[in-house]
Design a protein around this motif. Structure first.
Motif, PDB file in Angstrom:
ATOM      1  N   GLN A  37       0.850  -1.196   0.000  1.00  0.00           N
ATOM      2  CA  GLN A  37       0.000   0.000   0.000  1.00  0.00           C
ATOM      3  C   GLN A  37       0.885   1.246   0.000  1.00  0.00           C
ATOM      4  OE1 GLN A  37      -3.404   0.213   0.010  1.00  0.00           O
ATOM      5  NE2 GLN A  37      -3.679  -1.992   0.005  1.00  0.00           N
ATOM      6  N   GLU A  39       0.445   5.382   0.371  1.00  0.00           N
ATOM      7  CA  GLU A  39      -0.513   6.448   0.680  1.00  0.00           C
ATOM      8  C   GLU A  39      -0.209   7.668  -0.176  1.00  0.00           C
ATOM      9  OE1 GLU A  39      -2.468   8.828   4.399  1.00  0.00           O
ATOM     10  OE2 GLU A  39      -1.707   6.805   4.635  1.00  0.00           O
ATOM     11  N   ASN A  70      -6.279  -1.258  -8.848  1.00  0.00           N
ATOM     12  CA  ASN A  70      -6.991  -0.509  -7.817  1.00  0.00           C
ATOM     13  C   ASN A  70      -8.424  -0.157  -8.215  1.00  0.00           C
ATOM     14  OD1 ASN A  70      -4.910   0.186  -5.580  1.00  0.00           O
ATOM     15  ND2 ASN A  70      -3.812   0.436  -7.511  1.00  0.00           N
ATOM     16  N   GLN A  81      -5.644   8.842  -0.029  1.00  0.00           N
ATOM     17  CA  GLN A  81      -6.045   7.590  -0.672  1.00  0.00           C
ATOM     18  C   GLN A  81      -4.867   6.619  -0.643  1.00  0.00           C
ATOM     19  OE1 GLN A  81      -7.175   8.338  -4.719  1.00  0.00           O
ATOM     20  NE2 GLN A  81      -7.884   6.267  -5.096  1.00  0.00           N
ATOM     21  N   SER A  82      -5.161   5.330  -0.555  1.00  0.00           N
ATOM     22  CA  SER A  82      -4.117   4.310  -0.621  1.00  0.00           C
ATOM     23  C   SER A  82      -4.225   3.559  -1.935  1.00  0.00           C
ATOM     24  CB  SER A  82      -4.260   3.309   0.530  1.00  0.00           C
ATOM     25  OG  SER A  82      -3.893   3.911   1.741  1.00  0.00           O
ATOM     26  N   LYS A  84      -2.563   0.242  -4.235  1.00  0.00           N
ATOM     27  CA  LYS A  84      -1.770  -0.979  -4.212  1.00  0.00           C
ATOM     28  C   LYS A  84      -0.808  -0.943  -5.396  1.00  0.00           C
ATOM     29  CE  LYS A  84      -5.457  -3.509  -4.274  1.00  0.00           C
ATOM     30  NZ  LYS A  84      -6.375  -4.659  -4.372  1.00  0.00           N
TER      31      LYS A  84
END
Length: 105
Positions: A37, A39, A70, A81-82, A84
């Motif tokens: 992840q 950020e 995502n 927001q995170s 991948k």
């Protein structure tokens, strides 16, 4: 025919070896990458993230892959927001502790 009946346990043994070998090969999928992840910070865009993390992958391809992973319908991302991204691409992240000869202090 009698040889097969007398050695049926060997045939079963080798059949199991073949089955387990195929299972091991198929379950060890090299295409699936471990994901991490990341950020999103203020001012980040998918293009700036691609510049940091895409490595040798062309930026537009990297952005398309990240959008698919995502479930993003647009390339717009917001702070907090995170996302991948594949863990192996984290090695391309800039190391802030390294100073070069022309860097301002």
């Amino acid at each position: 025919m009698t040889i097969i009946r007398q050695n049926s346990y060997l045939i079963v043994f080798f059949a199991l070896i073949v089955v387990f070998t195929f299972y091991a090969i198929l379950s060890h999928n090299t295409n699936s990458a471990q994901m991490s992840q990341v950020e999103i910070e203020e001012g980040d865009t998918l293009w700036t993230l691609a510049e940091s993390f895409s490595g040798t992958t062309p930026h537009h391809e990297w952005i398309e892959d990240i959008m698919k992973e995502n479930n993003l319908s647009t390339p717009k991302i917001i702070a907090g927001q995170s996302l991948k991204i594949p863990s192996d691409q984290l090695k391309f992240a800039p190391d802030e502790t390294i100073k070069f000869a022309g860097d301002a202090e």
